[in-house]
Design a protein around this motif. Structure first.
Motif, PDB file in Angstrom:
ATOM      1  N   UNK A   1     -19.383 -24.317 -42.790  1.00  0.00           N
ATOM      2  CA  UNK A   1     -19.025 -25.131 -41.639  1.00  0.00           C
ATOM      3  C   UNK A   1     -17.498 -25.229 -41.568  1.00  0.00           C
ATOM      4  N   UNK A   2     -16.959 -25.066 -40.367  1.00  0.00           N
ATOM      5  CA  UNK A   2     -15.512 -25.102 -40.186  1.00  0.00           C
ATOM      6  C   UNK A   2     -15.002 -26.539 -40.157  1.00  0.00           C
ATOM      7  N   UNK A   3     -13.800 -26.696 -40.673  1.00  0.00           N
ATOM      8  CA  UNK A   3     -13.192 -28.024 -40.673  1.00  0.00           C
ATOM      9  C   UNK A   3     -12.585 -28.296 -39.284  1.00  0.00           C
ATOM     10  N   UNK A   4     -12.681 -29.529 -38.802  1.00  0.00           N
ATOM     11  CA  UNK A   4     -12.076 -29.851 -37.508  1.00  0.00           C
ATOM     12  C   UNK A   4     -10.544 -29.815 -37.606  1.00  0.00           C
ATOM     13  N   UNK A   5      -9.921 -29.366 -36.547  1.00  0.00           N
ATOM     14  CA  UNK A   5      -8.468 -29.279 -36.500  1.00  0.00           C
ATOM     15  C   UNK A   5      -7.934 -30.560 -35.854  1.00  0.00           C
ATOM     16  N   UNK A   6      -7.646 -31.538 -36.697  1.00  0.00           N
ATOM     17  CA  UNK A   6      -7.237 -32.842 -36.196  1.00  0.00           C
ATOM     18  C   UNK A   6      -5.876 -32.804 -35.512  1.00  0.00           C
ATOM     19  N   UNK A   7      -4.979 -31.947 -35.992  1.00  0.00           N
ATOM     20  CA  UNK A   7      -3.666 -31.848 -35.350  1.00  0.00           C
ATOM     21  C   UNK A   7      -3.800 -31.357 -33.912  1.00  0.00           C
ATOM     22  N   UNK A   8      -4.666 -30.376 -33.688  1.00  0.00           N
ATOM     23  CA  UNK A   8      -4.884 -29.874 -32.330  1.00  0.00           C
ATOM     24  C   UNK A   8      -5.471 -30.966 -31.452  1.00  0.00           C
ATOM     25  N   UNK A   9      -6.470 -31.681 -31.960  1.00  0.00           N
ATOM     26  CA  UNK A   9      -7.088 -32.757 -31.187  1.00  0.00           C
ATOM     27  C   UNK A   9      -6.074 -33.849 -30.856  1.00  0.00           C
ATOM     28  N   UNK A  10      -5.240 -34.195 -31.830  1.00  0.00           N
ATOM     29  CA  UNK A  10      -4.228 -35.232 -31.618  1.00  0.00           C
ATOM     30  C   UNK A  10      -3.236 -34.778 -30.555  1.00  0.00           C
ATOM     31  N   UNK A  11      -2.802 -33.537 -30.631  1.00  0.00           N
ATOM     32  CA  UNK A  11      -1.844 -33.004 -29.653  1.00  0.00           C
ATOM     33  C   UNK A  11      -2.453 -33.011 -28.250  1.00  0.00           C
ATOM     34  N   UNK A  12      -3.701 -32.614 -28.125  1.00  0.00           N
ATOM     35  CA  UNK A  12      -4.360 -32.611 -26.821  1.00  0.00           C
ATOM     36  C   UNK A  12      -4.471 -34.025 -26.267  1.00  0.00           C
ATOM     37  N   UNK A  13      -4.787 -34.969 -27.122  1.00  0.00           N
ATOM     38  CA  UNK A  13      -4.904 -36.365 -26.701  1.00  0.00           C
ATOM     39  C   UNK A  13      -3.549 -36.893 -26.238  1.00  0.00           C
ATOM     40  N   UNK A  14      -2.485 -36.552 -26.972  1.00  0.00           N
ATOM     41  CA  UNK A  14      -1.137 -36.976 -26.589  1.00  0.00           C
ATOM     42  C   UNK A  14      -0.740 -36.384 -25.248  1.00  0.00           C
ATOM     43  N   UNK A  15      -1.036 -35.107 -25.029  1.00  0.00           N
ATOM     44  CA  UNK A  15      -0.710 -34.455 -23.758  1.00  0.00           C
ATOM     45  C   UNK A  15      -1.461 -35.104 -22.597  1.00  0.00           C
ATOM     46  N   UNK A  16      -2.727 -35.417 -22.819  1.00  0.00           N
ATOM     47  CA  UNK A  16      -3.538 -36.066 -21.791  1.00  0.00           C
ATOM     48  C   UNK A  16      -2.973 -37.449 -21.464  1.00  0.00           C
ATOM     49  N   UNK A  17      -2.602 -38.201 -22.482  1.00  0.00           N
ATOM     50  CA  UNK A  17      -2.034 -39.538 -22.290  1.00  0.00           C
ATOM     51  C   UNK A  17      -0.715 -39.456 -21.521  1.00  0.00           C
TER      52      UNK A  17
END
Length: 49
Positions: A1-17
């Protein structure tokens, strides 16, 4: 099972905000620009002597 990429998710959330904040700021400026013009044109005492 692949590990989630939290940095990518955080960056996407910041861009959306940031995008939402910019849109909100644009609406706020548009509303601000619209209001003073309508208030000035309907202000009492507009008659000239």
């Amino acid at each position: 099972m692949a590990k989630p990429n939290f940095q990518f998710q955080k960056r996407q959330k910041e861009l959306e905000r940031k995008k939402k904040m910019e849109e909100k700021q644009q609406r706020k400026l548009a509303k601000k620009d619209r209001l003073p013009g309508s208030i000035e044109s309907t202000s009492p005492g507009g008659e000239t002597e």
